[in-house]
Write an enzyme that holds these catalytic residues in place. Structure first.
Site, PDB file in Angstrom:
ATOM      1  N   SER A  95     -27.366   9.280 -33.999  1.00  0.00           N
ATOM      2  CA  SER A  95     -26.071   8.744 -33.474  1.00  0.00           C
ATOM      3  C   SER A  95     -24.817   9.580 -33.595  1.00  0.00           C
ATOM      4  O   SER A  95     -23.598   9.207 -32.921  1.00  0.00           O
ATOM      5  CB  SER A  95     -25.871   7.378 -34.462  1.00  0.00           C
ATOM      6  N   CYS A 119     -23.502   1.169 -32.944  1.00  0.00           N
ATOM      7  CA  CYS A 119     -24.374  -0.002 -32.080  1.00  0.00           C
ATOM      8  C   CYS A 119     -25.359   0.781 -31.182  1.00  0.00           C
ATOM      9  O   CYS A 119     -24.769   1.132 -30.296  1.00  0.00           O
ATOM     10  CB  CYS A 119     -23.367  -0.851 -31.299  1.00  0.00           C
ATOM     11  N   ASP A 126     -25.382  -7.753 -27.889  1.00  0.00           N
ATOM     12  CA  ASP A 126     -26.360  -6.643 -28.860  1.00  0.00           C
ATOM     13  C   ASP A 126     -27.114  -7.946 -29.703  1.00  0.00           C
ATOM     14  O   ASP A 126     -26.673  -8.327 -30.697  1.00  0.00           O
ATOM     15  CB  ASP A 126     -25.824  -5.861 -29.787  1.00  0.00           C
ATOM     16  N   ASP A 135     -32.239  -1.873 -32.185  1.00  0.00           N
ATOM     17  CA  ASP A 135     -31.078  -1.543 -32.737  1.00  0.00           C
ATOM     18  C   ASP A 135     -31.276  -1.239 -34.128  1.00  0.00           C
ATOM     19  O   ASP A 135     -32.162  -1.973 -34.681  1.00  0.00           O
ATOM     20  CB  ASP A 135     -30.001  -2.513 -32.453  1.00  0.00           C
ATOM     21  N   HIS A 146     -25.526  -6.760 -33.297  1.00  0.00           N
ATOM     22  CA  HIS A 146     -23.910  -6.642 -33.695  1.00  0.00           C
ATOM     23  C   HIS A 146     -23.427  -7.721 -32.769  1.00  0.00           C
ATOM     24  O   HIS A 146     -22.052  -7.929 -32.874  1.00  0.00           O
ATOM     25  CB  HIS A 146     -23.374  -5.139 -33.101  1.00  0.00           C
TER      26      HIS A 146
END
Length: 617
Positions: free
Chosen positions: A326, A384, A350, A365, A371
């Protein structure tokens, strides 16, 4: 009467006279031959025999220059020269080398590795009458034993020498590198005259890159020797030019803080000053003692280092290639804004997974329940995955590859670092050439969160972070600061990164600030209580794939297969002074493993620096 008839005095006198003439001519001829030979030797061949005579009593000896010292930015000594005594042998002065080596081995302790190394160097290219080192670091007892038996050891000498010493030990091994015995292959690359008598050569790191500067220029002296080859007097001398002293941008205290923060775990920390590109810390753990390699490491110790499962000889900061996870999201976010695939009002739902139309596969995720609705700022702050899955799918590999390359990924951008790897920044062409397959939409989805084929080094992550902190301004990372106290300023850098709107930088940086200080930021624990504002991004990189529907359970797998924890960031937000990247191998989540390390480094550099300034006032 009869006897008188047989005695002919005239004839006898004539015979005697003739014999005398012949004998005289023979003697004269011999004298003339002797005179001619004498003339030939003394007059005609005078220069030849005079030269041979001089060679017997006069020798041209190289004088090795003193190797330059290495300091950090604050004048802390990182690489020193220590005096020592070495046992050397001049092959041309030894009648029986085997007998001499056997005698010396009985006299003092000489390891088989020393003899093997000596014999190799003995057959390397060198000048006649040049001494070859057999053993270094002689103690007083060994020096005394050799001195007492000196009359039995023609060609053997105890010489004073300077050898490299690294006072900071393991903490700087991967960054500084080390010097070692010069090899035959290295001798072929250098000027033989300048390296006459040189025993050591920079192998890696700073020592290797700046070998020519640090070595200096060799000198020479003509000496008169006795029949045993010992120097009686110096007839002529050309002094050597010492190697240049260099200082690095490295901060010793910061380097040690980073090492301590990693706490023995496998990992790396790279910190850069965004304004100058100066590398403030370059850490790879575990490490090794570079002093072991200077005069030759023994085979047992070297095998232990080679076979260690922690791989201490591997430079993770420069050569470790990791999925960025990430930590790639801020860079992808900048690309999304500039390509107008997203804007500040774009939101994505999400539910905990992302799914392409017509595809049963679910891209999960990290947060199983999802999220909810998120925009780009929230997607960076909360990391996210689904938002970036969608962005990566819509952008495609071509745009992502183009923008990520401008941050330095997939290439070598450092000014004075050798042996670094360039990672992998995949593209359609790359996959076709390496895998023999076309690029699929799922590849773009994986790439958008730093997984799939993409690999980066800690140095590249820190470099990309410095470019983002500078809002697109490029300053190539470099270790060198000064050479003989003269500032090094002419450092070529890639072109600056230009966006269609400058405020895109501020938007993404604000989102990274939320990572550290926001209510839902993934690294809010590491940002809590700071005296300054920082921007950051955590990352977790998978080492092994997880099947559809399965959950990652760190306790159920071996440590070597657990996720890597990553963190990138810079501080202070409004006036960046330090940008860094942290990788903790198999450490788990970036927020729990890597972010706390970064906070300690930030504090040491920013809070510690201000404390020093206040104390100075």
């Amino acid at each position: 009467m009869a006897s008188r008839e047989f005695k002919d005095h005239y004839r006898e006198q004539r015979i005697f006279f003739n014999r005398t003439i012949v004998a005289g001519l023979v003697v004269l001829l011999m004298l003339l031959s002797l005179a001619a030979r004498y003339y030939y030797l003394q007059v005609v061949q005078h220069d030849v025999f005079s030269t041979l005579s001089d060679r017997n009593r006069m020798q041209l000896q190289p004088i090795t220059p003193t190797r330059g010292l290495i300091y950090d930015r604050n004048g802390v000594l990182l690489a020193d020269n220590q005096p020592t005594f070495s046992l050397t042998i001049v092959r041309e002065r030894v009648k029986d080398m085997e007998e001499t080596l056997a005698f010396l081995s009985d006299l003092i302790e000489i390891a088989p590795e020393d003899i093997e190394s000596f014999e190799k160097r003995l057959h390397q290219r060198r000048r006649p009458y040049e001494s070859v080192t057999l053993k270094t670091r002689l103690n007083e007892d060994e020096i005394a034993k050799v001195a007492v038996n000196r009359h039995l050891l023609a060609g053997v000498e105890v010489e004073a020498d300077l050898i490299r010493y690294y006072p900071q030990g393991e903490d700087f091994a991967h960054m500084l590198g080390y010097v070692g015995r010069i090899s035959e292959q290295e001798l072929k690359k250098v000027d033989p005259a300048n390296y006459s008598g040189t025993q050591y050569y920079g192998k890696l790191g700073v020592e290797g890159h700046y070998e020519e500067l640090l070595h200096g220029q060799a000198g020479f002296q003509t000496v008169e020797t006795d029949v045993r080859g010992r120097v009686l007097r110096v007839l002529e001398k050309v002094a050597p030019t010492p190697g240049a002293d260099i200082s690095l941008n490295i901060d010793t205290e910061l380097q040690k803080v980073a090492v301590k923060a990693l706490d023995g775990r496998k990992g790396a920390v790279v910190a850069i000053d965004p304004k100058t590109g100066g590398i403030l810390a370059l850490v790879s753990t575990p490490s090794f003692d570079p002093n072991l390699f200077v005069t030759g490491i023994d085979s047992k110790t070297y095998k232990e280092l080679q076979n260690s499962p922690a791989i201490p000889l591997f430079n993770r900061a420069l050569r470790g290639q990791y999925p960025p996870g990430s930590t790639i999201k801020p860079f992808v976010g900048v690309a999304g804004l500039d390509t107008e695939k997203v804007n500040t009002g774009t939101t994505v739902w999400d539910p905990g997974y992302y799914q392409l139309k017509g595809d049963e596969r679910k891209y999960r995720d990290w947060k199983r329940q999802g999220h909810g609705w998120v925009d780009l700022k929230a997607a960076i702050a909360q990391s996210c995955d689904v938002f970036f899955y969608d962005l990566g799918y819509r952008m495609g590999v071509d745009s992502m590859q183009q923008y990520l390359a401008q941050f330095g990924f997939g290439q070598l951008t450092a000014y004075d670092i050798d042996n670094a790897r360039d990672g992998i920044l995949p593209s359609r062409e790359w996959k076709r050439g390496v895998k023999g397959l076309p690029w699929f939409p799922g590849d773009s989805i994986n790439m958008s969160i730093g997984q799939g084929y993409m690999l980066t080094t800690p140095l590249q992550l820190a470099t990309g972070m410095a470019v983002l902190a500078n809002r697109g301004h490029w300053v190539a990372p470099r270790l060198i600061k000064t050479i003989n106290e003269v500032e090094v300023t002419d450092v070529p850098s890639p072109p600056d990164m230009q966006l269609h709107q400058e405020w895109y930088w501020d938007y993404v940086i604000k989102a990274m600030e939320e990572v550290m200080h926001g209510r839902h930021g993934t690294a809010r624990g590491s940002g809590r209580g700071a005296e300054y504002r920082m921007a950051g991004k955590t990352g977790t990189a998978q080492v092994i794939g997880i099947k559809q529907g399965e959950r990652y359970d760190a306790d159920a797998i071996a440590e070597e297969y657990r996720d890597h924890g990553l963190f990138i960031g810079f501080a202070p937000v409004n006036n960046p002074k330090i940008a860094l990247a942290v990788v903790v191998e198999n450490g788990g989540g970036g927020s729990s493993a890597a972010a706390p390390v970064a906070r300690k480094v930030f504090d040491a550099y920013l809070v510690g620096e201000s404390t020093k300034l206040q104390a100075a006032k």
